[in-house]
Each structure stands twice: as C-alpha cells, then as structure tokens.
Scaffold this motif. Structure first.
Motif, PDB file in Angstrom:
ATOM      1  N   ILE A 347       0.877  -1.158   0.048  1.00 35.11           N
ATOM      2  CA  ILE A 347      -0.019  -0.122   0.034  1.00 35.11           C
ATOM      3  C   ILE A 347       0.891   1.242  -0.134  1.00 35.11           C
ATOM      4  O   ILE A 347       0.459   2.147  -0.671  1.00 35.11           O
ATOM      5  CB  ILE A 347      -0.993  -0.210   1.102  1.00 35.11           C
ATOM      6  N   MET A 348       2.177   1.328   0.931  1.00 35.01           N
ATOM      7  CA  MET A 348       2.907   2.399   0.913  1.00 35.01           C
ATOM      8  C   MET A 348       3.584   2.673  -0.590  1.00 35.01           C
ATOM      9  O   MET A 348       3.582   3.681  -1.219  1.00 35.01           O
ATOM     10  CB  MET A 348       3.760   2.415   1.782  1.00 35.01           C
ATOM     11  N   ILE A 349       3.815   1.442  -1.209  1.00 36.58           N
ATOM     12  CA  ILE A 349       4.468   1.669  -2.593  1.00 36.58           C
ATOM     13  C   ILE A 349       3.410   2.072  -3.639  1.00 36.58           C
ATOM     14  O   ILE A 349       3.866   3.052  -4.205  1.00 36.58           O
ATOM     15  CB  ILE A 349       5.104   0.359  -2.946  1.00 36.58           C
ATOM     16  N   ILE A 350       2.261   1.894  -3.626  1.00 39.38           N
ATOM     17  CA  ILE A 350       1.154   2.265  -4.365  1.00 39.38           C
ATOM     18  C   ILE A 350       1.064   3.950  -4.109  1.00 39.38           C
ATOM     19  O   ILE A 350       0.857   4.459  -5.030  1.00 39.38           O
ATOM     20  CB  ILE A 350       0.126   1.494  -4.093  1.00 39.38           C
ATOM     21  N   PHE A 351       0.635   4.053  -2.715  1.00 41.93           N
ATOM     22  CA  PHE A 351       0.865   5.643  -2.306  1.00 41.93           C
ATOM     23  C   PHE A 351       1.911   6.302  -3.021  1.00 41.93           C
ATOM     24  O   PHE A 351       1.711   7.443  -3.369  1.00 41.93           O
ATOM     25  CB  PHE A 351       0.821   5.623  -0.863  1.00 41.93           C
ATOM     26  N   ALA A 352       3.089   5.880  -2.903  1.00 44.75           N
ATOM     27  CA  ALA A 352       4.298   6.636  -3.531  1.00 44.75           C
ATOM     28  C   ALA A 352       4.385   6.679  -4.710  1.00 44.75           C
ATOM     29  O   ALA A 352       4.908   7.676  -5.303  1.00 44.75           O
ATOM     30  CB  ALA A 352       5.652   5.927  -2.731  1.00 44.75           C
ATOM     31  N   ASN A 353       3.789   5.581  -5.407  1.00 42.43           N
ATOM     32  CA  ASN A 353       3.678   5.583  -6.961  1.00 42.43           C
ATOM     33  C   ASN A 353       2.903   6.912  -7.421  1.00 42.43           C
ATOM     34  O   ASN A 353       3.213   7.322  -8.385  1.00 42.43           O
ATOM     35  CB  ASN A 353       3.211   4.353  -7.435  1.00 42.43           C
ATOM     36  N   VAL A 354       1.803   7.068  -6.751  1.00 41.76           N
ATOM     37  CA  VAL A 354       0.883   7.821  -7.193  1.00 41.76           C
ATOM     38  C   VAL A 354       1.511   9.414  -6.977  1.00 41.76           C
ATOM     39  O   VAL A 354       1.755  10.419  -7.892  1.00 41.76           O
ATOM     40  CB  VAL A 354      -0.343   7.902  -6.266  1.00 41.76           C
ATOM     41  N   LEU A 355       2.285   9.687  -5.789  1.00 43.77           N
ATOM     42  CA  LEU A 355       3.035  10.868  -5.581  1.00 43.77           C
ATOM     43  C   LEU A 355       4.059  10.957  -6.706  1.00 43.77           C
ATOM     44  O   LEU A 355       4.382  12.261  -7.152  1.00 43.77           O
ATOM     45  CB  LEU A 355       3.577  10.898  -4.127  1.00 43.77           C
ATOM     46  N   LEU A 356       4.773   9.881  -7.137  1.00 45.36           N
ATOM     47  CA  LEU A 356       5.546  10.283  -8.183  1.00 45.36           C
ATOM     48  C   LEU A 356       4.993  10.344  -9.437  1.00 45.36           C
ATOM     49  O   LEU A 356       5.534  11.222 -10.344  1.00 45.36           O
ATOM     50  CB  LEU A 356       6.526   8.915  -8.140  1.00 45.36           C
ATOM     51  N   ASP A 357       3.938   9.745  -9.731  1.00 44.34           N
ATOM     52  CA  ASP A 357       3.043   9.921 -11.102  1.00 44.34           C
ATOM     53  C   ASP A 357       2.882  11.462 -11.201  1.00 44.34           C
ATOM     54  O   ASP A 357       2.751  12.005 -12.120  1.00 44.34           O
ATOM     55  CB  ASP A 357       1.715   9.130 -11.151  1.00 44.34           C
ATOM     56  N   LYS A 358       2.373  12.169 -10.140  1.00 46.87           N
ATOM     57  CA  LYS A 358       1.984  13.446 -10.192  1.00 46.87           C
ATOM     58  C   LYS A 358       3.047  14.664  -9.980  1.00 46.87           C
ATOM     59  O   LYS A 358       2.984  15.508  -9.779  1.00 46.87           O
ATOM     60  CB  LYS A 358       1.047  13.575  -8.851  1.00 46.87           C
ATOM     61  N   GLU A 359       4.448  13.991  -9.794  1.00 40.84           N
ATOM     62  CA  GLU A 359       5.629  14.541  -9.756  1.00 40.84           C
ATOM     63  C   GLU A 359       5.753  15.770  -8.403  1.00 40.84           C
ATOM     64  O   GLU A 359       6.175  16.724  -8.228  1.00 40.84           O
ATOM     65  CB  GLU A 359       5.987  15.478 -10.831  1.00 40.84           C
ATOM     66  N   ILE A 360       4.979  15.013  -7.387  1.00 39.21           N
ATOM     67  CA  ILE A 360       5.070  15.778  -6.076  1.00 39.21           C
ATOM     68  C   ILE A 360       6.309  15.381  -5.437  1.00 39.21           C
ATOM     69  O   ILE A 360       6.873  16.217  -4.607  1.00 39.21           O
ATOM     70  CB  ILE A 360       3.626  15.196  -5.329  1.00 39.21           C
ATOM     71  N   ILE A 361       6.804  14.218  -5.575  1.00 35.87           N
ATOM     72  CA  ILE A 361       8.189  13.971  -5.117  1.00 35.87           C
ATOM     73  C   ILE A 361       9.124  13.617  -6.294  1.00 35.87           C
ATOM     74  O   ILE A 361       8.630  13.210  -7.327  1.00 35.87           O
ATOM     75  CB  ILE A 361       8.159  12.591  -4.015  1.00 35.87           C
ATOM     76  N   THR A 362      10.335  13.566  -6.104  1.00 33.67           N
ATOM     77  CA  THR A 362      11.222  13.051  -7.152  1.00 33.67           C
ATOM     78  C   THR A 362      11.670  11.665  -7.047  1.00 33.67           C
ATOM     79  O   THR A 362      11.048  10.749  -6.310  1.00 33.67           O
ATOM     80  CB  THR A 362      12.695  13.662  -6.941  1.00 33.67           C
ATOM     81  N   GLY A 363      12.281  11.058  -8.082  1.00 34.37           N
ATOM     82  CA  GLY A 363      12.584   9.709  -8.194  1.00 34.37           C
ATOM     83  C   GLY A 363      13.596   9.416  -7.074  1.00 34.37           C
ATOM     84  O   GLY A 363      13.111   8.154  -6.489  1.00 34.37           O
ATOM     85  N   GLN A 364      14.442  10.171  -6.431  1.00 29.28           N
ATOM     86  CA  GLN A 364      15.169   9.658  -5.223  1.00 29.28           C
ATOM     87  C   GLN A 364      14.426   9.652  -4.121  1.00 29.28           C
ATOM     88  O   GLN A 364      14.503   8.914  -3.268  1.00 29.28           O
ATOM     89  CB  GLN A 364      16.345  10.711  -5.281  1.00 29.28           C
ATOM     90  N   THR A 365      13.542  10.540  -4.005  1.00 31.67           N
ATOM     91  CA  THR A 365      12.587  10.456  -2.708  1.00 31.67           C
ATOM     92  C   THR A 365      11.797   9.238  -2.744  1.00 31.67           C
ATOM     93  O   THR A 365      11.542   8.399  -1.629  1.00 31.67           O
ATOM     94  CB  THR A 365      11.464  11.622  -2.863  1.00 31.67           C
ATOM     95  N   PHE A 366      11.131   8.897  -3.941  1.00 32.30           N
ATOM     96  CA  PHE A 366      10.421   7.647  -4.296  1.00 32.30           C
ATOM     97  C   PHE A 366      11.436   6.428  -3.742  1.00 32.30           C
ATOM     98  O   PHE A 366      10.828   5.480  -2.995  1.00 32.30           O
ATOM     99  CB  PHE A 366      10.048   7.551  -5.443  1.00 32.30           C
TER     100      PHE A 366
END
Length: 395
Positions: A347-366
């Motif tokens: 669930i956290m990986i799915i959650f973080a994927n959404v944040l990355l998709d929307k460019e709220i976080i960067t690849g290194q944060t992900f």
C-alpha cells in the motif's frame, strides 16, 4: 528480436528470478515472496543490474516492452486496490468504535507527525521535492507514507503467524481498515487541484449517483454476474478519477469501498486476491523497480531511507503504546500490535507511486520511500514471532 519475444523474456525474468531466490534461499521467515518480488524489481531495474549491465537493460526493457508491462501493471494494481476496498469492514469497526478509533487514530497520526518532521529535514535540501509538488503536499505525502499500514500484507503475515481468525487478528484488521480509509482520504486531499476543482466536483457527483445505482444493481444480480459487472465498474471509476486529476488508483479504491464483501463470497474473494498477487502483481513490482533512482541521491538515498524507517517504526510503536495505556491492554499487546501495524510494502508503494506519477516527489525520494517500505516489512515477522509467543504463553 521481435517485441513479443523481448516481452516474453522480460516476463520470464520477472517471474523466475524472485521465485528462485525465495525458494532456494528460504527467505520466507523475514521476507515473504511479495517482498522478494519488490526487491527483485529494484535489482532488475536501472538502479542496480541496469547500471552494471546497461546493454541488458536497454535490450530487454526497451521502451515498447516497458509500455506493454506498464499496461499490465496498471490493471494489476487497480484490481488489487479494488479488492482492498471491498475487504474494508467498517461495520465491524463501528461495533467497537471507542477502542478502534482510539487505536487507529494514534497509530496513524503519531507516525504521520514523526514522518512529517523527518520530511522537513529532507525537504530542506534540493532534489527531494518534485517539480509539480508544493512543500505542503510533499511533507504530507512523506508523513503519510510513514503512517501507512499495508492491510493486504498484514493479512498475509497474520495468516503466517496463525492469528488471522483469532480475536487479536480481528482487532488488527479493524485498526488497519480504518487507517486504510484515512490514507486514501489524505491522498485525495494531497491531489486536490484547485485549477481542476470543477472536474473533481463532477467526479464526486458522478460517483455518489452511480455508486447508489451500482449497489442497487449488485443486490439484484447473481454472484457470477457481480464479478463481471464489478470489473466494468472498476475500469469506469478509474477512468473518471484519472480524468478528474485524482489518479486512477483513488477511483479503484473507491469503486471497491462501496461494494459489500458478502456479495462476492469470502472464499472467492480470497482466491481472486491470490490470483492477482500470483499472476499480475509481480509485473507491478518490476515496473516499480524500474522507477528507482540511485544516481542523483547516492548514499543520501539510503540515509534518508533509514531516517524514514526510524520515524515510521518509532511513531507507530509510540502511538500504539499510548493507546494501550489508555485502553489498559495486557502487557506485551501494544508491542505486538505496533510491530504488525508498521508493515508497509504494497500500500505504501502504491501510495508513493501516485506521488511520483503526479511529480509531487522526485525519483530519489520515491526510492528512499520504497527502501523504507521493504525494510519495515522485512523486520515484522522476525521481531513479532518471539513477542507473540511470550504474550500467548502469559495467557
């Protein structure tokens, strides 16, 4: 080689490599197959094996192959999140609402607060905030990532520990179910886009009307028909949610939330979740691994992952111990419950994927969040097993 041949080579690698490691190294005690598949995705991606053997990566994971894998991954994770929504039993949480809400609230907001403090330290440096994200969005996203409990993984671990159908297991399900609902609510809040507010309002109106109609329809058709109709409903909700800017996974979760578990049959629902985990979710894990980024962060990524792990585990344990004091639990209960509720993974990986998709976080944060999720999940069974034995011996 043709695209079809490359695609089948990629599938062979995706399914064979993690399974062989899991079976031959007998990692199940500290790393279930799901965790090995996630780690396998990281290793097979550009950050590890792709960096060591770029020719392999560029050949096997050519753009057209990645596009085909992404299509499978999208549908896989939509089905998985849909089932998580269906399995939410809010009526059970309501029956013991004082204990459930007290524990769930403290188990959610304490690690969220510590995770947000860690996020403030991380975001003080460049390279961690995504180009389309605001400081508040990223801070709340990092904090919530530390607070997430992965309900499906929790179920798998409780089955392994033999407590799923026991009173303790049912309590854990209630706490995690309530937090799961809050997590997706916070995600919708993070993704709220005032420039697209009219679309998001239209989605909520569409969903309210059609959810009512879907429930009426489900009550009138056979169980077999419900499965077909629910998949159409799932695709439609994902489409409209993504059009509104809320992300298709928010739509998938809401599509499941409004349906009753009893309509599908507990056994068939378990079998369906098992098939999704076996047949298509490994593709999602691989596609997640392909998004890891070690190049720009280097050692800092691992340092941030350890900081987030400390905030996540400490926050969850602190919150649950406070709940145990308030509710006067037996000695040892809070520690067992706290460690099980800090399970992250899917669930956290799915959650973080959404944040990355929307460019709220960067690849290194992900990548740091992904490493934190894997480490927290791998800690669970080895730490909980002796604690659970001692607690049960006292009973």
């Amino acid at each position: 080689m043709t695209t079809t041949e490359l695609f089948l080579i990629a599938l062979t690698i995706i399914f064979a490599v993690p399974y062989l490691f899991w079976r031959l190294l007998k990692t199940d005690y500290y790393a279930p197959l799901v965790v090995v598949q996630i780690v396998g995705g990281i290793i097979l991606g550009p950050g590890v094996l792709g960096a060591a053997y770029p020719a392999y990566y560029q050949t096997v994971f050519a753009p057209e192959v990645i596009a085909a894998l992404n299509g499978i991954a999208w549908w896989a994770v939509m089905m998985f999140v849909f089932v998580a929504g269906v399995e939410l039993d809010l009526s059970a949480a309501w029956k013991d609402r004082r204990e459930t809400t007290t524990t769930a609230a403290l188990a959610l907001f304490t690690p969220l607060a510590l995770g947000a403090l860690a996020g403030m330290a991380i975001l003080a440096f460049p390279g961690w905030l995504g180009p389309q994200g605001t400081y508040v969005q990223a801070l709340l996203g990092i904090g919530m990532s530390c607070a997430v409990t992965a309900l499906p993984i929790l179920v798998l671990l409780m089955e392994k520990l033999g407590i799923f159908r026991e009173p303790l297991g049912q309590r854990l399900l209630r706490y995690a179910s309530l937090d799961d609902l809050a997590i997706w609510g916070v995600l919708a809040l993070i993704l709220l886009d005032w420039e697209r507010i009219s679309r998001q309002g239209a989605f909520l109106l569409f969903f309210a009307v059609f959810a009512w109609g879907m429930r009426r329809l489900m009550q009138r058709i056979s169980e077999n028909d419900r499965w077909y109709v629910s998949l159409v409903w799932l695709a439609l909700c994902g489409l409209v949610a993504d059009w509104a800017g809320l992300h298709y996974m928010v739509g998938a979760f809401l599509a499941g939330c409004v349906l009753d578990r009893e309509w599908f049959g507990e056994k068939r629902l378990d079998e369906f979740r098992g098939v999704v985990l076996l047949c298509v979710m490994p593709v999602f894990f691989l596609s997640t691994g392909l998004r890891t980024d070690f190049s720009s962060g280097g050692v800092a990524v691992f340092a941030v992952a350890l900081l987030l792990l400390a905030a996540s585990v400490a926050g969850k344990l602190l919150g649950v111990h406070i709940a145990g004091r308030i509710l006067k639990w037996q000695p040892g209960e809070a520690s067992v419950i706290g460690w099980l509720l800090q399970t992250k993974a899917l669930i956290m990986i799915i959650f973080a994927n959404v944040l990355l998709d929307k460019e709220i976080i960067t690849g290194q944060t992900f990548t740091a969040l992904l490493l934190m999720a894997v480490m927290s999940t791998m800690l669970t069974v080895p730490v909980v097993t002796p604690k659970l034995k001692r607690m049960l011996a006292k009973d």
